[in-house]
Design a protein around this motif. Structure first.
Motif: not given
Length: 250
Positions: A200-211
């Protein structure tokens, strides 16, 4: 500047300290009428004041000098996270992030959240105290708890990242972030975001990241994200950055 800074958000309209601040001033620091104190409104100003009435519930002050403080950075750092069950850990993050420098904090209600509701009064006090202790003039904004799905659908002008632990393609935050730009980072609960929430976040334009390679506690991940942004921006300072104080005589 004085080691003790007081907070009065409406000092220009109401030149009085709050009851908590008045008690600290009179009962703890034992200040008397005529003492010189420094007050901030949390909106970018310091006020050199004279204590006119030393009352433990309502100190009156006179403003002698006003100084506007320019922000030391251009970017707006917004952390949205799912609070953990242990309140001390939530408070620890809020305190340390304020000391390092954060502009906005939002509390998320997620599928695997340990807390379904959370009062913000205590957390706000922690943030105010950390702002004063670190001698800052800007108070971070604390937003009440909001449903994750509703939040990720809201508008935000800037870079957007969602940090999660699933074994799917992700970019290291330190490589994904473009320096000196507004940024919003989502941090999940102890059980992580659900896969549906990540999508849902990715569909909203959020890029998946790692810390990083290690799995971090929620509050540690939040602070690591804040610190990462600061380090990158310090290595790549903006050419438009201003860092000065502007005295404004009363």
């Amino acid at each position: 500047m004085s080691d003790s800074i007081f907070f009065a958000p409406d000092i220009r309209q109401h030149p009085f300290l709050t009851e908590d601040e008045s008690q600290h001033c009179v009962k703890v620091l034992r200040m008397k009428e005529g003492a010189q104190i420094v007050v901030t409104d949390g909106k970018g100003f310091f006020y050199d004041c004279t204590l006119l009435q030393a009352h433990p519930k309502r100190c009156a002050v006179g403003i002698d000098r006003v100084t506007q403080i320019d922000k030391t950075r251009n970017e707006h750092i917004h952390i949205a996270f799912a609070p953990v069950k242990n309140m001390d850990r939530n408070e620890w993050f809020a305190e340390k992030a304020t000391e390092i420098g954060v502009d906005e904090i939002t509390l998320l209600q997620c599928r695997f959240s340990e807390r379904k509701e959370m009062k913000t009064d205590r957390l706000n006090k922690i943030i105010v105290s950390a702002m004063k202790q670190s001698q800052q003039a800007y108070l971070p904004k604390l937003n009440p708890m909001i449903d994750f799905g509703h939040f990720v659908r809201s508008s935000f002008e800037g870079q957007k990242f969602v940090a999660h632990c699933y074994q799917t393609p992700k970019t290291l935050l330190a490589k994904a972030y473009r320096p000196n730009e507004d940024v919003l980072i989502l941090i999940g609960p102890e059980g992580d975001f659900s896969e549906e929430e990540v999508h849902l976040a990715m569909d909203g334009g959020f890029l998946p990241v790692s810390l990083g390679e290690n799995r971090l506690r929620t509050e540690t991940a939040c602070l690591a994200a804040v610190h990462t942004i600061h380090v990158i921006d310090q290595i790549n300072p903006s050419s438009h950055l201003q860092n000065s104080t502007n005295p404004i005589l009363k």
